[in-house]
Write a protein that holds these residues in place. Sequence first.
Motif, PDB file in Angstrom:
ATOM      1  N   ALA A  34      38.885  32.157  58.394  1.00  0.00           N
ATOM      2  CA  ALA A  34      37.650  32.427  59.130  1.00  0.00           C
ATOM      3  C   ALA A  34      37.791  32.101  60.606  1.00  0.00           C
ATOM      4  N   SER A  37      41.183  36.052  64.087  1.00  0.00           N
ATOM      5  CA  SER A  37      40.750  37.433  64.199  1.00  0.00           C
ATOM      6  C   SER A  37      41.987  38.286  64.348  1.00  0.00           C
ATOM      7  N   THR A  46      41.003  32.360  66.944  1.00  0.00           N
ATOM      8  CA  THR A  46      39.884  32.567  67.854  1.00  0.00           C
ATOM      9  C   THR A  46      38.804  31.511  67.668  1.00  0.00           C
ATOM     10  N   ASN A  50      34.260  34.170  65.109  1.00  0.00           N
ATOM     11  CA  ASN A  50      33.699  34.940  63.993  1.00  0.00           C
ATOM     12  C   ASN A  50      32.299  34.452  63.645  1.00  0.00           C
ATOM     13  N   THR A  53      29.839  35.690  66.212  1.00  0.00           N
ATOM     14  CA  THR A  53      29.469  37.074  65.920  1.00  0.00           C
ATOM     15  C   THR A  53      28.487  37.120  64.760  1.00  0.00           C
ATOM     16  N   LEU A  54      28.808  36.368  63.717  1.00  0.00           N
ATOM     17  CA  LEU A  54      28.003  36.426  62.498  1.00  0.00           C
ATOM     18  C   LEU A  54      26.569  35.990  62.757  1.00  0.00           C
ATOM     19  N   TRP A  60      25.071  41.721  62.911  1.00  0.00           N
ATOM     20  CA  TRP A  60      25.635  40.903  61.835  1.00  0.00           C
ATOM     21  C   TRP A  60      24.612  39.922  61.305  1.00  0.00           C
ATOM     22  N   THR A 257      32.364  43.325  53.620  1.00  0.00           N
ATOM     23  CA  THR A 257      33.008  42.981  54.882  1.00  0.00           C
ATOM     24  C   THR A 257      34.500  42.720  54.682  1.00  0.00           C
ATOM     25  N   ASP A 267      37.647  43.670  56.881  1.00  0.00           N
ATOM     26  CA  ASP A 267      37.946  42.687  57.913  1.00  0.00           C
ATOM     27  C   ASP A 267      38.017  41.323  57.225  1.00  0.00           C
ATOM     28  N   HIS A 269      38.895  38.510  58.109  1.00  0.00           N
ATOM     29  CA  HIS A 269      38.504  37.322  58.866  1.00  0.00           C
ATOM     30  C   HIS A 269      36.992  37.153  58.919  1.00  0.00           C
ATOM     31  N   MET A 270      36.273  38.248  59.181  1.00  0.00           N
ATOM     32  CA  MET A 270      34.814  38.164  59.124  1.00  0.00           C
ATOM     33  C   MET A 270      34.380  37.863  57.698  1.00  0.00           C
ATOM     34  N   ALA A 273      34.634  34.352  57.104  1.00  0.00           N
ATOM     35  CA  ALA A 273      33.560  33.621  57.772  1.00  0.00           C
ATOM     36  C   ALA A 273      32.312  33.620  56.897  1.00  0.00           C
TER      37      ALA A 273
END
Lengths: 302, 418
Positions: A34, A37, A46, A50, A53-54, A60, A257, A267, A269-270, A273
């Motif tokens: 998580a 990216s 990163t 994430n 963003t979430l 999101w 996701t 994705d 990584h997302m 998360a």
Amino acid sequence: MHRIRWHIVVFLAPAVLVYTAVMIFPLFNTLRLALYSEIENVRVFTGLANFRTLFGDPLWSEAFWNALGNNFWFFIIHMLVQNPIGILLAAILSHPRLRFAALYRSAIFVPTILSFVIVGFAWKLILSPIWGIAPNMLDAVGLGSWFQPWLGREGSALTTLALVSVWQFVGIPMMLIYAALLSIPEEILEAGEIDGITGAAAFWKLKLPLILPSIGIISVLTFVGNFNAFDLIYAAQGALAGPDFATDILGTFMYRTFFGFQLQLGDPHMGSAIATGMFAIILIGVCLYLFGIQTRMRRYEL
Amino acid sequence: MHTKLTRLLISTALVTAATGVSAQDVTLTIESWRNDDLTLWQDVIIPAFEAQNPGIKVKFTPSAPAEYNAVLNSKLDAGSAGDLITCRPFDASLALFDDGKLADLTDLGGMANFSDVAKSAWQTDDGSATFCVPMASVIHGFIYNKDAFAEVGVEVPTTEDEFFAVLDAIEADGNYTPMAMGTNDQWEAATMGYNNIGPNYWKGEEGRLALIAGEQKLTDPQWVEPYATLARWGDYLGSGFEAQTYPDSQNIFTLGRAAIYPAGSWEITGFNAQADFEMGAFKPPVKAAGDTCYISDHTDIAMGLNAASPNAEAARTFLDWMGTSEFASIYANALPGFFSLSSHEIAMEDPLAQEFVSWRGECESTIRSTYQILSRGTPNLENETWGASAAAIKGTKTPEDLGAELQAGLASWYAPQQ
């Protein structure tokens, strides 16, 4: 110096190794993923981007809060319908003069061992406005106009699926409570009877306080199960959790996701998360119960 | 678990021994979402290829359409994917190529048999590399029950007014559900609804390319009006359409309970097998008589090579063979409704398929508006269009709101629309 007790290590090893390989390692790896990216096909660290963003990007965060809200509704239905019905069934089953108790017990428990796919598909067929038996059955008792395409309406789809899930799993609280009720010693009930506590009063005043710890455990199991739920929604409504995301819960949101869907690419990584978010929610919920409720619950020595 | 695995290994070993696969044989495995075509591949296509190429065995192993992309990506990442990969059009495959999962097939001999338009769905944005051999396109339109039309006494509609007049007449007759479609699975509403009738509004390629270039917006009338038209469909879809699934709709139509089915040409094979009445097809109605008609002739399916395949040479032989007129002819005739993208002249026998393909001569062709480039980001325009089209038909949101929502989603990541 102590000698190492090798037999303890040897006996523990299989379980520890298997559990580490299939549970602990994936869990921590998901938490780690998580924080990464993929940028131009290279995985880069990163940090908390994430999560920003979430929770920060409305596209999101709206999906996340929608899924979380739906998840709570799913859970509330289970707590309000599944568990009281489970307790009621257990109370009836434990009645000494009930005939065919074993038959009822098995019949109610059987759906629990069915596959989600079968349950989802069977209920979809039952409730189908075109081929389903639900419209005809309602017609037969003169309530034909009550029938709606429940699974296709935003307002009713989630509740319908929650009730399907209740139908499937009501056997679990029933069995646990049933076992707890059977473990109440006769002497206590007899002592109560002498004091004039019989029938319904015996249930409310004697049995219920004695099974409260079991009810607590069932609530936690329900909570964990519901926030990890995915299968039934996926089997009945697909990964898009239609109509218009009305049945989207954290599990389906995470799946969509993580693995992607149709033209949407996955994705990981997302997805991780979101999975981390689910883990945190469940962890907080369980901790609240363990430290907030269970420690204060009165236990009676039986 | 352990015993299960052992048993599986033993049985696999036994089966392999029993079928007598010799050591020199190369076995190619095909990944596909077309589980409907399993028998066709096993009984017709693969034997035809194997007869000409001794030493190469081919296995067709499809997975469920909705899960295909996710399953394929996981398999490719894990290194367990088959040698030949059935390619979705545009970005899903392009991403695989960019990741190095699909091999470059630009220099494959068979590629010469395909036009640039046919290859466009499986090329890099600059057209320099082609990574899948085009197989077929599908055309959208409406399939109708000829008996029902004769019974009600209506003619095939060519304009939108006529279309709704036909629906009204069938509704008034009362024997048939006017149109078989549900919104439960959502994608039909977008694919057979929005992208079926839409090209007539946004003028096919003209609108599609303008949208990609950022010159048009999804809030423009040509992109919003199709939703308004879809909203009128809701009245004709029969009770409970909100919970009606895709297979439900197929069955309702082939059982003769509905008169019109908003279709893609891929339905032809299944419908021919299921329906015992005569079927016809008509193209999406235009707004006013005499308008140019536009059809969605969507490049849908192709075949690529897993870059990690240990049998690359045999796989290339197979892909080369897919460029021949023999393959095109077998495929187009065995699967009427999947129209060959090769430049070979293929004679098709199925009348319904002929009807669909004849529109290529009368109308301007385009592909689905959401597939190229516009579904590259998150939120994904194609998936969003599913929900929007279903909401339009159900009437839960107004066409203007839907247009605004989609535009906001697209503009959030697509620079030309910002």
